[in-house]
Each structure stands twice: as C-alpha cells, then as structure tokens.
Motif scaffolding. Structure first.
Motif, short mmCIF file in Angstrom:
data_model
loop_
_atom_site.label_atom_id
_atom_site.label_comp_id
_atom_site.label_asym_id
_atom_site.label_seq_id
_atom_site.Cartn_x
_atom_site.Cartn_y
_atom_site.Cartn_z
N MET A 46 -18.51 6.19 -25.34
CA MET A 46 -18.06 6.97 -24.21
C MET A 46 -18.38 6.22 -22.92
N ALA A 47 -19.60 5.69 -22.83
CA ALA A 47 -20.00 4.98 -21.61
C ALA A 47 -19.10 3.77 -21.36
N TRP A 48 -18.78 3.03 -22.43
CA TRP A 48 -17.92 1.86 -22.26
C TRP A 48 -16.55 2.29 -21.73
N THR A 49 -16.02 3.36 -22.28
CA THR A 49 -14.72 3.85 -21.83
C THR A 49 -14.76 4.21 -20.36
N PHE A 50 -15.80 4.92 -19.95
CA PHE A 50 -15.90 5.35 -18.56
C PHE A 50 -16.21 4.19 -17.61
N SER A 51 -16.72 3.09 -18.13
CA SER A 51 -17.05 1.95 -17.26
C SER A 51 -15.81 1.14 -16.89
N ARG A 52 -14.72 1.36 -17.55
CA ARG A 52 -13.50 0.60 -17.27
C ARG A 52 -12.74 1.24 -16.12
N SER A 53 -12.16 0.43 -15.28
CA SER A 53 -11.49 0.96 -14.08
C SER A 53 -10.30 1.86 -14.42
N GLY A 54 -9.64 1.61 -15.52
CA GLY A 54 -8.48 2.43 -15.88
C GLY A 54 -8.83 3.74 -16.54
N SER A 55 -10.09 3.93 -16.87
CA SER A 55 -10.51 5.19 -17.50
C SER A 55 -11.81 5.71 -16.90
N ALA A 56 -11.98 5.50 -15.61
CA ALA A 56 -13.16 6.02 -14.92
C ALA A 56 -13.11 7.55 -14.94
N PRO A 57 -14.26 8.20 -15.02
CA PRO A 57 -14.29 9.66 -15.16
C PRO A 57 -13.45 10.43 -14.14
#
Length: 56
Positions: free
Chosen positions: A1-12
C-alpha cells in the motif's frame, strides 16, 4: 500500500472520496492474484541522461 501511495500517479489525494475503498480493496485483490503472498516486481529500465554546457 505504501509503495502504491508513494507514486505520483497514485498519491492518496488523487483517490478523493474513494481512498478508503481503495485501501480496503487492494489487499483483497492482491490476495486473489497471489494467494501465497509472493509477488515479483518488474521495473522498467532506468534511463539516465547527462549533459554539459559547451565550453566558451
């Protein structure tokens, strides 16, 4: 989850009102895709470009 949220295209903040749904659904989707909890990440190649200013 953290990796996903760390990406600019999938920021929270990009999920808006659906953030909690995503946080709930992602682990279930990953469990379905890999019940043994083993994943392999295939990263694209990194392209590094450098340049110098011409000498006067």
């Amino acid at each position: 989850m953290a990796w996903t949220f760390s990406r600019s295209g999938s920021a929270p903040h990009l999920f808006g009102e659906r953030l909690r749904d995503f946080e709930r659904d992602l682990p279930a989707l990953l469990r379905e895709a890999a019940p043994d909890d083993r994943f392999a990440e295939h990263l694209p190649p990194t392209d590094i470009q450098t340049w110098r200013r011409p000498r006067d």
